[in-house]
Motif scaffolding. Structure first.
Motif, PDB file in Angstrom:
ATOM      1  N   ARG A 119     -41.055 -86.713 -45.402  1.00  0.00           N
ATOM      2  CA  ARG A 119     -41.857 -87.893 -45.111  1.00  0.00           C
ATOM      3  C   ARG A 119     -42.390 -88.498 -46.416  1.00  0.00           C
ATOM      4  O   ARG A 119     -42.550 -87.802 -47.407  1.00  0.00           O
ATOM      5  N   THR A 120     -42.682 -89.799 -46.367  1.00  0.00           N
ATOM      6  CA  THR A 120     -43.345 -90.423 -47.503  1.00  0.00           C
ATOM      7  C   THR A 120     -44.766 -89.887 -47.570  1.00  0.00           C
ATOM      8  O   THR A 120     -45.296 -89.402 -46.563  1.00  0.00           O
ATOM      9  N   PRO A 121     -45.448 -89.991 -48.717  1.00  0.00           N
ATOM     10  CA  PRO A 121     -46.824 -89.484 -48.824  1.00  0.00           C
ATOM     11  C   PRO A 121     -47.753 -90.089 -47.779  1.00  0.00           C
ATOM     12  O   PRO A 121     -48.556 -89.378 -47.173  1.00  0.00           O
ATOM     13  N   ASP A 122     -47.634 -91.412 -47.548  1.00  0.00           N
ATOM     14  CA  ASP A 122     -48.510 -92.056 -46.566  1.00  0.00           C
ATOM     15  C   ASP A 122     -48.213 -91.565 -45.151  1.00  0.00           C
ATOM     16  O   ASP A 122     -49.121 -91.299 -44.364  1.00  0.00           O
ATOM     17  N   ALA A 123     -46.917 -91.444 -44.844  1.00  0.00           N
ATOM     18  CA  ALA A 123     -46.524 -90.982 -43.507  1.00  0.00           C
ATOM     19  C   ALA A 123     -46.959 -89.543 -43.300  1.00  0.00           C
ATOM     20  O   ALA A 123     -47.400 -89.159 -42.217  1.00  0.00           O
ATOM     21  N   ALA A 124     -46.827 -88.732 -44.349  1.00  0.00           N
ATOM     22  CA  ALA A 124     -47.224 -87.327 -44.244  1.00  0.00           C
ATOM     23  C   ALA A 124     -48.730 -87.209 -44.033  1.00  0.00           C
ATOM     24  O   ALA A 124     -49.198 -86.379 -43.241  1.00  0.00           O
ATOM     25  N   ALA A 125     -49.494 -88.062 -44.741  1.00  0.00           N
ATOM     26  CA  ALA A 125     -50.955 -88.030 -44.587  1.00  0.00           C
ATOM     27  C   ALA A 125     -51.359 -88.459 -43.188  1.00  0.00           C
ATOM     28  O   ALA A 125     -52.255 -87.866 -42.575  1.00  0.00           O
ATOM     29  N   GLU A 126     -50.674 -89.486 -42.662  1.00  0.00           N
ATOM     30  CA  GLU A 126     -50.968 -89.958 -41.299  1.00  0.00           C
ATOM     31  C   GLU A 126     -50.632 -88.886 -40.276  1.00  0.00           C
ATOM     32  O   GLU A 126     -51.379 -88.662 -39.320  1.00  0.00           O
ATOM     33  N   HIS A 127     -49.499 -88.236 -40.480  1.00  0.00           N
ATOM     34  CA  HIS A 127     -49.100 -87.158 -39.566  1.00  0.00           C
ATOM     35  C   HIS A 127     -50.103 -86.006 -39.626  1.00  0.00           C
ATOM     36  O   HIS A 127     -50.461 -85.429 -38.604  1.00  0.00           O
ATOM     37  N   GLN A 128     -50.531 -85.678 -40.833  1.00  0.00           N
ATOM     38  CA  GLN A 128     -51.503 -84.588 -41.008  1.00  0.00           C
ATOM     39  C   GLN A 128     -52.799 -84.896 -40.283  1.00  0.00           C
ATOM     40  O   GLN A 128     -53.404 -84.029 -39.658  1.00  0.00           O
ATOM     41  N   ASP A 129     -53.227 -86.163 -40.362  1.00  0.00           N
ATOM     42  CA  ASP A 129     -54.458 -86.577 -39.702  1.00  0.00           C
ATOM     43  C   ASP A 129     -54.314 -86.465 -38.186  1.00  0.00           C
ATOM     44  O   ASP A 129     -55.214 -85.984 -37.485  1.00  0.00           O
ATOM     45  N   LEU A 130     -53.162 -86.917 -37.659  1.00  0.00           N
ATOM     46  CA  LEU A 130     -52.919 -86.839 -36.220  1.00  0.00           C
ATOM     47  C   LEU A 130     -52.830 -85.389 -35.766  1.00  0.00           C
ATOM     48  O   LEU A 130     -53.359 -85.010 -34.722  1.00  0.00           O
ATOM     49  N   ARG A 131     -52.158 -84.565 -36.589  1.00  0.00           N
ATOM     50  CA  ARG A 131     -52.022 -83.146 -36.237  1.00  0.00           C
ATOM     51  C   ARG A 131     -53.391 -82.467 -36.165  1.00  0.00           C
ATOM     52  O   ARG A 131     -53.654 -81.665 -35.268  1.00  0.00           O
ATOM     53  N   ALA A 132     -54.280 -82.811 -37.108  1.00  0.00           N
ATOM     54  CA  ALA A 132     -55.626 -82.237 -37.097  1.00  0.00           C
ATOM     55  C   ALA A 132     -56.398 -82.681 -35.855  1.00  0.00           C
ATOM     56  O   ALA A 132     -57.127 -81.892 -35.243  1.00  0.00           O
ATOM     57  N   THR A 133     -56.219 -83.943 -35.468  1.00  0.00           N
ATOM     58  CA  THR A 133     -56.893 -84.459 -34.269  1.00  0.00           C
ATOM     59  C   THR A 133     -56.378 -83.754 -33.024  1.00  0.00           C
ATOM     60  O   THR A 133     -57.148 -83.387 -32.132  1.00  0.00           O
ATOM     61  N   LEU A 134     -55.064 -83.559 -32.955  1.00  0.00           N
ATOM     62  CA  LEU A 134     -54.469 -82.870 -31.813  1.00  0.00           C
ATOM     63  C   LEU A 134     -54.966 -81.427 -31.719  1.00  0.00           C
ATOM     64  O   LEU A 134     -55.266 -80.931 -30.628  1.00  0.00           O
ATOM     65  N   ARG A 135     -55.058 -80.771 -32.862  1.00  0.00           N
ATOM     66  CA  ARG A 135     -55.540 -79.387 -32.848  1.00  0.00           C
ATOM     67  C   ARG A 135     -57.012 -79.327 -32.434  1.00  0.00           C
ATOM     68  O   ARG A 135     -57.419 -78.406 -31.731  1.00  0.00           O
ATOM     69  N   GLU A 136     -57.782 -80.310 -32.870  1.00  0.00           N
ATOM     70  CA  GLU A 136     -59.192 -80.354 -32.462  1.00  0.00           C
ATOM     71  C   GLU A 136     -59.293 -80.562 -30.954  1.00  0.00           C
ATOM     72  O   GLU A 136     -60.107 -79.938 -30.277  1.00  0.00           O
ATOM     73  N   ALA A 137     -58.451 -81.451 -30.426  1.00  0.00           N
ATOM     74  CA  ALA A 137     -58.442 -81.692 -28.983  1.00  0.00           C
ATOM     75  C   ALA A 137     -58.014 -80.434 -28.238  1.00  0.00           C
ATOM     76  O   ALA A 137     -58.564 -80.098 -27.184  1.00  0.00           O
ATOM     77  N   LEU A 138     -57.046 -79.727 -28.811  1.00  0.00           N
ATOM     78  CA  LEU A 138     -56.556 -78.502 -28.186  1.00  0.00           C
ATOM     79  C   LEU A 138     -57.657 -77.456 -28.075  1.00  0.00           C
ATOM     80  O   LEU A 138     -57.736 -76.712 -27.088  1.00  0.00           O
ATOM     81  N   GLN A 139     -58.544 -77.392 -29.063  1.00  0.00           N
ATOM     82  CA  GLN A 139     -59.612 -76.400 -29.061  1.00  0.00           C
ATOM     83  C   GLN A 139     -60.658 -76.656 -27.974  1.00  0.00           C
ATOM     84  O   GLN A 139     -61.435 -75.771 -27.643  1.00  0.00           O
TER      85      GLN A 139
END
Length: 216
Positions: A119-139
């Motif tokens: 992924r591009t740096p921006d896309a990777a950062a966006e994905h990382q942010d979404l992944r963190a949100t999903l994990r928070e929701a999962l908890q």
């Protein structure tokens, strides 16, 4: 006495309805007690799970209460209740199916996986942010639902493998996964709405998520 007995039941039902519409809580409790099993049986046939059937039965009685004033006293009360129950169960089924389709479109559980290295740096950062949100929701999910979702969508086990690991019927596993996904979608939307509101207020991204040990 025996001649008058057949007419006593309709009169009792009518009287209970009148009392209930007048705000008599005891009369409503009597109606619920007399018809609970009937409504529960209808709900159970649709969902096939005791806990879900109980929840659905409670929802049905709330709607029956709201519709009580529309009941035609010339009709059979039990037949009317069963008819309403069936219609509401059908609506419930359609609603759940629609919500599952929405989740399939909007919630990609693959986003819980680490970001791809190509992924591009921006896309990777966006994905990382979404992944963190999903994990928070999962908890936020109850442990039973969270475990089922993790085993299915992260570890990609089959329903049978999950059932064996948790020592549960396969039907129960499927139910937990579906309920977990529904709740995950709700929590994800809540967090995303919250983050959007914070962005509109100019809150830095580093402060958007709750820090460990800080109560909101």
């Amino acid at each position: 006495m025996s001649v008058d007995s057949p007419a006593a039941q309709p009169a009792t039902t009518d009287r209970l309805i009148e009392q209930c519409l007048s705000g008599d809580q005891a009369a409503w409790e009597t109606i619920v007690k007399q018809n609970w099993r009937k409504v529960f049986n209808v709900a159970y046939k649709f969902v096939g799970k005791h806990e879900e059937a109980e929840d659905l039965t409670q929802e049905i009685f709330i709607k029956i209460f709201k519709a009580l004033g529309t009941f035609d006293r010339r009709a059979n009360f039990q037949t009317w209740i069963v008819s309403i129950s069936r219609n509401l169960c059908i609506d419930h089924y359609r609603s759940v199916r629609k919500e599952r389709q929405t989740i399939a479109r909007e919630v990609d559980t693959g986003d819980l996986q680490p970001a791809s290295t190509d992924r591009t740096p921006d896309a990777a950062a966006e994905h990382q942010d979404l992944r963190a949100t999903l994990r928070e929701a999962l908890q936020t999910l109850p442990a039973t639902l969270r475990t089922a979702v993790i085993l299915r969508d992260l570890q990609e086990l089959s329903y049978q493998e999950i059932a064996e690991r948790l020592e549960l019927p396969e039907g129960t596993v499927k139910s937990r996964i579906n309920r977990g996904r529904l709740e995950l979608a709700r929590q994800l939307k809540r967090l995303q709405d919250k983050q959007s509101a914070m962005r509109s207020r100019g809150v830095p991204s580093s402060h958007r998520r709750r820090r460990p040990g800080v109560q909101e």
